[in-house]
Design a protein around this motif. Structure first.
Motif, PDB file in Angstrom:
ATOM      1  N   GLY A  32       0.827  -1.209   0.000  1.00  0.00           N
ATOM      2  CA  GLY A  32       0.000   0.000   0.000  1.00  0.00           C
ATOM      3  C   GLY A  32       0.862   1.260   0.000  1.00  0.00           C
ATOM      4  N   SER A  33       1.888   1.275   0.861  1.00  0.00           N
ATOM      5  CA  SER A  33       2.745   2.463   0.902  1.00  0.00           C
ATOM      6  C   SER A  33       3.626   2.549  -0.338  1.00  0.00           C
ATOM      7  CB  SER A  33       3.564   2.520   2.189  1.00  0.00           C
ATOM      8  OG  SER A  33       4.191   1.300   2.425  1.00  0.00           O
ATOM      9  N   LEU A  35       2.615   1.874  -3.296  1.00  0.00           N
ATOM     10  CA  LEU A  35       1.750   2.510  -4.304  1.00  0.00           C
ATOM     11  C   LEU A  35       1.706   4.024  -4.141  1.00  0.00           C
ATOM     12  CD1 LEU A  35      -1.365   0.156  -4.509  1.00  0.00           C
ATOM     13  CD2 LEU A  35      -0.041   0.962  -6.465  1.00  0.00           C
ATOM     14  N   GLU A  36       1.886   4.475  -2.893  1.00  0.00           N
ATOM     15  CA  GLU A  36       1.826   5.918  -2.644  1.00  0.00           C
ATOM     16  C   GLU A  36       3.191   6.569  -2.671  1.00  0.00           C
ATOM     17  OE1 GLU A  36      -0.309   6.043   1.044  1.00  0.00           O
ATOM     18  OE2 GLU A  36      -2.105   5.274   0.036  1.00  0.00           O
ATOM     19  N   SER A  37       4.255   5.768  -2.731  1.00  0.00           N
ATOM     20  CA  SER A  37       5.598   6.294  -2.459  1.00  0.00           C
ATOM     21  C   SER A  37       6.240   7.109  -3.581  1.00  0.00           C
ATOM     22  CB  SER A  37       6.537   5.136  -2.153  1.00  0.00           C
ATOM     23  OG  SER A  37       6.784   4.423  -3.352  1.00  0.00           O
ATOM     24  N   GLN A  38       5.823   6.929  -4.808  1.00  0.00           N
ATOM     25  CA  GLN A  38       6.433   7.596  -5.976  1.00  0.00           C
ATOM     26  C   GLN A  38       7.771   6.993  -6.423  1.00  0.00           C
ATOM     27  OE1 GLN A  38       4.522  10.046  -7.338  1.00  0.00           O
ATOM     28  NE2 GLN A  38       3.160  10.137  -5.580  1.00  0.00           N
ATOM     29  N   ALA A  90      -6.109  -0.999  -7.296  1.00  0.00           N
ATOM     30  CA  ALA A  90      -5.200   0.150  -7.211  1.00  0.00           C
ATOM     31  C   ALA A  90      -3.925  -0.104  -8.006  1.00  0.00           C
ATOM     32  CB  ALA A  90      -4.866   0.432  -5.753  1.00  0.00           C
ATOM     33  N   THR A  91      -3.460  -1.337  -8.004  1.00  0.00           N
ATOM     34  CA  THR A  91      -2.224  -1.661  -8.721  1.00  0.00           C
ATOM     35  C   THR A  91      -2.412  -1.475 -10.219  1.00  0.00           C
ATOM     36  OG1 THR A  91      -1.763  -3.297  -7.014  1.00  0.00           O
ATOM     37  CG2 THR A  91      -0.459  -3.439  -9.035  1.00  0.00           C
ATOM     38  N   TRP A  94      -2.623   2.097 -11.211  1.00  0.00           N
ATOM     39  CA  TRP A  94      -1.286   2.732 -11.243  1.00  0.00           C
ATOM     40  C   TRP A  94      -0.530   2.323 -12.514  1.00  0.00           C
ATOM     41  CZ3 TRP A  94       3.802   1.496 -11.695  1.00  0.00           C
ATOM     42  CH2 TRP A  94       4.735   2.494 -11.344  1.00  0.00           C
TER      43      TRP A  94
END
Ligand code: C2E
Ligand code: MG
Ligand code: MG
Ligand code: MG
Length: 292
Positions: A32-33, A35-38, A90-91, A94
Protein backbone atom coordinates in the motif's frame (compact mmCIF):
# COMPACT_ATOMS: atom_id res chain seq x y z
CA UNK A 1 4.66 -23.18 -8.39
CA UNK A 2 4.64 -21.18 -5.18
CA UNK A 3 1.97 -23.29 -3.50
CA UNK A 4 3.75 -26.52 -4.31
CA UNK A 5 7.08 -25.16 -3.05
CA UNK A 6 5.45 -23.94 0.15
CA UNK A 7 4.05 -27.39 0.90
CA UNK A 8 7.36 -29.05 0.22
CA UNK A 9 9.02 -26.69 2.70
CA UNK A 10 6.38 -27.17 5.38
CA UNK A 11 6.90 -30.91 5.30
CA UNK A 12 10.66 -30.67 5.77
CA UNK A 13 11.78 -27.32 7.21
CA UNK A 14 9.06 -25.50 9.07
CA UNK A 15 11.31 -22.50 9.80
CA UNK A 16 11.48 -21.95 6.01
CA UNK A 17 7.70 -21.92 5.88
CA UNK A 18 7.67 -19.34 8.67
CA UNK A 19 10.17 -17.21 6.78
CA UNK A 20 8.11 -17.47 3.62
CA UNK A 21 4.93 -16.57 5.48
CA UNK A 22 6.69 -13.65 7.17
CA UNK A 23 8.00 -12.38 3.85
CA UNK A 24 4.57 -12.55 2.23
CA UNK A 25 3.09 -10.76 5.21
CA UNK A 26 5.70 -8.01 4.86
CA UNK A 27 5.05 -7.68 1.12
CA UNK A 28 1.33 -7.47 1.68
CA UNK A 29 1.71 -4.96 4.48
CA UNK A 30 4.10 -2.71 2.58
CA UNK A 31 2.53 -2.69 -0.86
CA UNK A 32 0.00 0.00 0.00
CA UNK A 33 2.74 2.46 0.90
CA UNK A 34 4.72 1.41 -2.19
CA UNK A 35 1.75 2.51 -4.30
CA UNK A 36 1.83 5.92 -2.64
CA UNK A 37 5.60 6.29 -2.46
CA UNK A 38 6.43 7.60 -5.98
CA UNK A 39 9.81 5.83 -5.99
CA UNK A 40 9.31 2.15 -5.08
CA UNK A 41 7.29 1.05 -8.10
CA UNK A 42 8.32 1.43 -11.71
CA UNK A 43 7.55 -0.08 -15.07
CA UNK A 44 10.10 -1.65 -17.37
CA UNK A 45 9.39 -2.36 -21.01
CA UNK A 46 10.19 -5.42 -23.11
CA UNK A 47 10.06 -5.18 -26.92
CA UNK A 48 7.73 -7.21 -29.10
CA UNK A 49 9.29 -8.03 -32.46
CA UNK A 50 7.49 -8.61 -35.75
CA UNK A 51 9.00 -11.91 -36.92
CA UNK A 52 8.56 -11.14 -40.60
CA UNK A 53 10.19 -7.70 -40.66
CA UNK A 54 12.34 -7.80 -37.52
CA UNK A 55 10.95 -4.45 -36.45
CA UNK A 56 10.08 -3.58 -32.87
CA UNK A 57 6.32 -3.02 -32.94
CA UNK A 58 5.34 -3.03 -29.33
CA UNK A 59 6.31 -2.98 -25.68
CA UNK A 60 5.03 -4.98 -22.75
CA UNK A 61 5.01 -3.00 -19.50
CA UNK A 62 6.24 -5.10 -16.56
CA UNK A 63 6.02 -3.99 -12.95
CA UNK A 64 9.07 -3.73 -10.67
CA UNK A 65 9.15 -3.11 -6.92
CA UNK A 66 12.23 -1.77 -5.15
CA UNK A 67 11.33 -2.55 -1.56
CA UNK A 68 13.05 -0.28 0.99
CA UNK A 69 14.51 -3.16 3.03
CA UNK A 70 14.03 -6.34 0.96
CA UNK A 71 15.44 -4.81 -2.23
CA UNK A 72 14.17 -5.83 -5.67
CA UNK A 73 11.09 -8.06 -5.49
CA UNK A 74 9.83 -9.60 -8.72
CA UNK A 75 6.19 -9.52 -9.86
CA UNK A 76 5.86 -13.31 -9.91
CA UNK A 77 6.36 -13.09 -6.13
CA UNK A 78 4.37 -10.00 -5.16
CA UNK A 79 1.55 -9.97 -7.74
CA UNK A 80 -0.03 -13.23 -6.46
CA UNK A 81 0.20 -11.88 -2.89
CA UNK A 82 -1.46 -8.57 -3.65
CA UNK A 83 -4.05 -10.23 -5.89
CA UNK A 84 -5.32 -12.17 -2.88
CA UNK A 85 -5.70 -8.97 -0.89
CA UNK A 86 -7.94 -6.64 -2.86
CA UNK A 87 -5.07 -4.44 -4.03
CA UNK A 88 -5.37 -5.46 -7.67
CA UNK A 89 -7.64 -2.51 -8.42
CA UNK A 90 -5.20 0.15 -7.21
CA UNK A 91 -2.22 -1.66 -8.72
CA UNK A 92 -3.69 -1.95 -12.19
CA UNK A 93 -4.88 1.66 -12.01
CA UNK A 94 -1.29 2.73 -11.24
CA UNK A 95 0.17 0.51 -13.97
CA UNK A 96 -2.33 1.69 -16.59
CA UNK A 97 -1.82 5.37 -15.74
CA UNK A 98 1.97 5.01 -15.88
CA UNK A 99 1.93 3.03 -19.13
CA UNK A 100 -0.46 5.52 -20.75
CA UNK A 101 1.75 8.42 -19.71
CA UNK A 102 4.74 6.64 -21.28
CA UNK A 103 2.73 5.86 -24.39
CA UNK A 104 1.80 9.56 -24.69
CA UNK A 105 5.48 10.50 -24.41
CA UNK A 106 6.58 7.96 -27.03
CA UNK A 107 3.92 9.07 -29.46
CA UNK A 108 4.92 12.70 -28.95
CA UNK A 109 8.47 11.62 -29.87
CA UNK A 110 7.20 9.91 -33.03
CA UNK A 111 7.58 6.39 -31.65
CA UNK A 112 4.40 4.44 -32.48
CA UNK A 113 4.23 1.17 -30.60
CA UNK A 114 1.57 -1.13 -29.28
CA UNK A 115 1.70 -0.84 -25.47
CA UNK A 116 0.59 -3.89 -23.54
CA UNK A 117 -0.22 -4.02 -19.86
CA UNK A 118 -0.91 -7.05 -17.66
CA UNK A 119 -4.19 -7.01 -15.76
CA UNK A 120 -5.46 -9.19 -12.92
CA UNK A 121 -8.46 -11.48 -12.80
CA UNK A 122 -10.13 -9.20 -10.24
CA UNK A 123 -10.01 -6.26 -12.67
CA UNK A 124 -12.40 -8.13 -14.95
CA UNK A 125 -14.98 -8.08 -12.16
CA UNK A 126 -14.82 -4.29 -11.61
CA UNK A 127 -18.11 -2.97 -13.02
CA UNK A 128 -16.62 0.29 -14.33
CA UNK A 129 -13.28 -1.08 -15.55
CA UNK A 130 -13.93 -0.47 -19.26
CA UNK A 131 -15.30 3.06 -18.62
CA UNK A 132 -12.27 3.99 -16.50
CA UNK A 133 -9.97 2.66 -19.19
CA UNK A 134 -11.64 4.81 -21.84
CA UNK A 135 -11.56 7.86 -19.57
CA UNK A 136 -7.80 7.42 -19.07
CA UNK A 137 -7.23 7.21 -22.82
CA UNK A 138 -9.37 10.27 -23.55
CA UNK A 139 -7.64 12.28 -20.86
CA UNK A 140 -4.29 11.67 -22.61
CA UNK A 141 -5.59 11.85 -26.16
CA UNK A 142 -4.59 8.27 -26.93
CA UNK A 143 -6.39 6.13 -29.53
CA UNK A 144 -7.78 3.00 -27.82
CA UNK A 145 -6.06 0.62 -30.23
CA UNK A 146 -2.56 1.72 -29.16
CA UNK A 147 -3.12 -0.03 -25.83
CA UNK A 148 -3.49 -3.75 -25.23
CA UNK A 149 -4.49 -5.62 -22.10
CA UNK A 150 -2.91 -9.00 -21.34
CA UNK A 151 -5.07 -11.36 -19.34
CA UNK A 152 -3.88 -14.81 -18.39
CA UNK A 153 -5.84 -17.77 -19.54
CA UNK A 154 -6.20 -18.88 -15.90
CA UNK A 155 -7.54 -15.45 -14.84
CA UNK A 156 -10.25 -15.78 -17.46
CA UNK A 157 -11.05 -19.36 -16.52
CA UNK A 158 -11.39 -18.45 -12.82
CA UNK A 159 -14.67 -16.64 -13.63
CA UNK A 160 -15.35 -17.51 -17.26
CA UNK A 161 -18.83 -16.01 -17.63
CA UNK A 162 -18.14 -12.66 -15.91
CA UNK A 163 -14.69 -12.39 -17.45
CA UNK A 164 -16.10 -13.01 -20.89
CA UNK A 165 -18.69 -10.26 -20.44
CA UNK A 166 -15.96 -7.80 -19.41
CA UNK A 167 -13.72 -8.85 -22.30
CA UNK A 168 -16.60 -8.05 -24.67
CA UNK A 169 -16.95 -4.61 -23.08
CA UNK A 170 -13.22 -3.93 -23.37
CA UNK A 171 -13.14 -5.15 -26.95
CA UNK A 172 -15.97 -2.72 -27.75
CA UNK A 173 -13.81 0.22 -26.55
CA UNK A 174 -11.23 -0.60 -29.23
CA UNK A 175 -8.51 -1.49 -26.70
CA UNK A 176 -6.79 -4.70 -27.84
CA UNK A 177 -6.91 -7.91 -25.84
CA UNK A 178 -4.29 -10.61 -25.49
CA UNK A 179 -4.59 -14.00 -23.83
CA UNK A 180 -1.38 -14.33 -21.82
CA UNK A 181 0.42 -17.56 -20.81
CA UNK A 182 -1.65 -19.47 -23.34
CA UNK A 183 -1.48 -23.23 -22.97
CA UNK A 184 -1.15 -23.24 -19.17
CA UNK A 185 -4.69 -22.44 -18.04
CA UNK A 186 -6.80 -25.43 -19.06
CA UNK A 187 -9.24 -23.43 -21.15
CA UNK A 188 -11.27 -25.54 -23.51
CA UNK A 189 -10.96 -25.11 -27.23
CA UNK A 190 -14.64 -24.20 -27.40
CA UNK A 191 -13.83 -21.32 -25.07
CA UNK A 192 -10.91 -20.10 -27.18
CA UNK A 193 -13.21 -20.13 -30.15
CA UNK A 194 -15.55 -17.59 -28.50
CA UNK A 195 -12.85 -15.38 -26.99
CA UNK A 196 -12.85 -11.76 -28.25
CA UNK A 197 -9.03 -11.62 -28.21
CA UNK A 198 -6.81 -10.05 -30.83
CA UNK A 199 -3.64 -11.77 -29.68
CA UNK A 200 -2.65 -15.12 -28.20
CA UNK A 201 0.67 -15.21 -26.31
CA UNK A 202 2.12 -18.70 -26.18
CA UNK A 203 3.56 -19.32 -22.72
CA UNK A 204 7.32 -19.40 -22.42
CA UNK A 205 7.31 -22.90 -20.91
CA UNK A 206 6.50 -24.23 -24.40
CA UNK A 207 9.05 -21.98 -26.10
CA UNK A 208 12.12 -22.23 -23.87
CA UNK A 209 14.08 -25.34 -24.86
CA UNK A 210 11.91 -25.94 -27.94
CA UNK A 211 15.05 -26.30 -30.09
CA UNK A 212 15.81 -29.77 -28.61
CA UNK A 213 12.28 -30.90 -27.89
CA UNK A 214 10.14 -32.27 -30.71
CA UNK A 215 7.06 -32.45 -28.47
CA UNK A 216 7.27 -28.75 -27.69
CA UNK A 217 7.78 -28.10 -31.40
CA UNK A 218 4.61 -30.03 -32.22
CA UNK A 219 2.62 -28.22 -29.54
CA UNK A 220 3.83 -24.77 -30.55
CA UNK A 221 3.26 -25.37 -34.27
CA UNK A 222 -0.28 -26.54 -33.50
CA UNK A 223 -1.01 -23.63 -31.14
CA UNK A 224 0.13 -21.17 -33.82
CA UNK A 225 -2.04 -22.71 -36.55
CA UNK A 226 -5.06 -23.12 -34.29
CA UNK A 227 -4.89 -19.57 -32.93
CA UNK A 228 -4.37 -18.05 -36.36
CA UNK A 229 -7.21 -20.10 -37.85
CA UNK A 230 -9.43 -18.67 -35.11
CA UNK A 231 -8.36 -15.17 -36.16
CA UNK A 232 -5.80 -14.34 -33.48
CA UNK A 233 -2.34 -12.90 -33.93
CA UNK A 234 0.27 -15.07 -32.23
CA UNK A 235 3.16 -13.94 -30.02
CA UNK A 236 5.74 -16.39 -28.70
CA UNK A 237 7.13 -15.50 -25.26
CA UNK A 238 10.53 -16.57 -23.94
CA UNK A 239 12.47 -16.54 -27.22
CA UNK A 240 16.02 -16.91 -25.96
CA UNK A 241 17.93 -18.24 -28.96
CA UNK A 242 18.22 -18.02 -32.72
CA UNK A 243 17.16 -21.65 -33.35
CA UNK A 244 13.82 -20.99 -31.68
CA UNK A 245 13.30 -17.83 -33.70
CA UNK A 246 13.98 -19.72 -36.93
CA UNK A 247 11.50 -22.43 -35.93
CA UNK A 248 8.84 -19.83 -35.10
CA UNK A 249 9.37 -18.04 -38.35
CA UNK A 250 8.97 -21.27 -40.35
CA UNK A 251 5.88 -22.11 -38.29
CA UNK A 252 4.38 -18.75 -39.29
CA UNK A 253 4.33 -17.15 -35.84
CA UNK A 254 3.61 -13.40 -36.01
CA UNK A 255 5.64 -11.94 -33.15
CA UNK A 256 8.37 -12.86 -30.71
CA UNK A 257 9.39 -11.56 -27.32
CA UNK A 258 12.37 -12.69 -25.30
CA UNK A 259 15.91 -12.29 -24.07
CA UNK A 260 17.26 -12.97 -27.60
CA UNK A 261 16.12 -9.44 -28.49
CA UNK A 262 16.15 -7.66 -25.16
CA UNK A 263 15.37 -7.95 -21.48
CA UNK A 264 12.77 -5.59 -20.03
CA UNK A 265 14.31 -2.08 -20.00
CA UNK A 266 13.78 1.31 -18.37
CA UNK A 267 11.79 3.59 -20.67
CA UNK A 268 14.75 5.76 -21.72
CA UNK A 269 16.91 2.71 -22.46
CA UNK A 270 14.04 1.27 -24.48
CA UNK A 271 13.76 4.51 -26.46
CA UNK A 272 17.46 4.33 -27.39
CA UNK A 273 17.23 0.61 -28.15
CA UNK A 274 14.18 0.95 -30.40
CA UNK A 275 15.02 3.77 -32.78
CA UNK A 276 12.15 5.98 -33.81
CA UNK A 277 11.45 6.46 -37.53
CA UNK A 278 14.19 8.46 -39.22
CA UNK A 279 11.95 11.46 -39.88
CA UNK A 280 11.21 12.03 -36.21
CA UNK A 281 14.75 12.52 -34.93
CA UNK A 282 17.45 14.22 -36.99
CA UNK A 283 20.49 12.02 -37.56
CA UNK A 284 18.62 8.76 -37.08
CA UNK A 285 18.57 6.23 -39.91
CA UNK A 286 15.93 3.65 -40.88
CA UNK A 287 13.93 1.28 -38.68
CA UNK A 288 15.99 -1.48 -37.13
CA UNK A 289 16.22 -4.88 -38.74
CA UNK A 290 17.51 -7.74 -36.69
CA UNK A 291 19.79 -10.15 -38.51
CA UNK A 292 18.66 -13.75 -38.23
P1 C2E B 1 4.17 -12.35 -18.26
O1 C2E B 1 3.14 -11.31 -18.47
O2 C2E B 1 3.98 -13.64 -18.95
O3 C2E B 1 5.53 -11.63 -18.63
C1 C2E B 1 6.63 -12.28 -19.20
C2 C2E B 1 7.68 -12.59 -18.17
O4 C2E B 1 8.72 -13.34 -18.79
C3 C2E B 1 8.38 -11.35 -17.60
O5 C2E B 1 8.77 -11.67 -16.26
C4 C2E B 1 9.62 -11.25 -18.50
O6 C2E B 1 10.69 -10.56 -17.90
C5 C2E B 1 9.95 -12.71 -18.67
N1 C2E B 1 10.71 -12.98 -19.89
C6 C2E B 1 10.69 -12.28 -21.04
N2 C2E B 1 11.48 -12.83 -21.97
C7 C2E B 1 12.01 -13.94 -21.41
C8 C2E B 1 12.93 -14.95 -21.89
O7 C2E B 1 13.41 -14.94 -23.03
N3 C2E B 1 13.25 -15.94 -21.02
C9 C2E B 1 12.74 -15.97 -19.75
N4 C2E B 1 13.13 -16.98 -18.96
N5 C2E B 1 11.87 -15.04 -19.27
C10 C2E B 1 11.52 -14.04 -20.10
P2 C2E B 1 8.48 -10.67 -15.06
O8 C2E B 1 8.67 -9.26 -15.48
O9 C2E B 1 9.20 -11.19 -13.87
O10 C2E B 1 6.92 -10.86 -14.83
C11 C2E B 1 6.39 -12.08 -14.38
C12 C2E B 1 4.89 -12.07 -14.41
O11 C2E B 1 4.37 -11.13 -13.46
C13 C2E B 1 4.32 -11.61 -15.77
O12 C2E B 1 4.32 -12.67 -16.68
C14 C2E B 1 2.92 -11.19 -15.35
O13 C2E B 1 2.08 -12.31 -15.24
C15 C2E B 1 3.16 -10.62 -13.96
N6 C2E B 1 3.22 -9.15 -14.05
C16 C2E B 1 4.27 -8.35 -14.38
N7 C2E B 1 3.92 -7.05 -14.36
C17 C2E B 1 2.61 -7.03 -14.01
C18 C2E B 1 1.65 -5.97 -13.81
O14 C2E B 1 1.92 -4.78 -14.00
N8 C2E B 1 0.38 -6.36 -13.44
C19 C2E B 1 0.02 -7.68 -13.27
N9 C2E B 1 -1.24 -7.96 -12.89
N10 C2E B 1 0.89 -8.67 -13.45
C20 C2E B 1 2.17 -8.36 -13.81
MG1 MG C 1 2.22 -10.55 -20.03
MG1 MG D 1 3.12 -14.62 -20.32
MG1 MG E 1 4.06 -15.57 -17.19
Amino acid sequence: HDAIDAHAHIAVYSEDADALYQRRFTLLNDFGSALESQDQLRLVYQPRIDITTGACIGAEALLRWDHPTLGAVGPSEFIPVIERSGLAHATTAWVLATAMRQQRQWRDQGLHLQMSVNVSAANLLEPDFAEALLAGLRQRGLPPDCMELEITESAIMAQPVKAHAMLEKIAATGVKLAIDDFGTGYSSLSYLQRMPADVVKIDQTFVIGLEDDTRKQALVATMITLSQDLGHRVVAEGVECEEVLIFLRLAGCDEAQGFLFARPMEADVFTDWCPVPAAAIPGRSALPHYAY
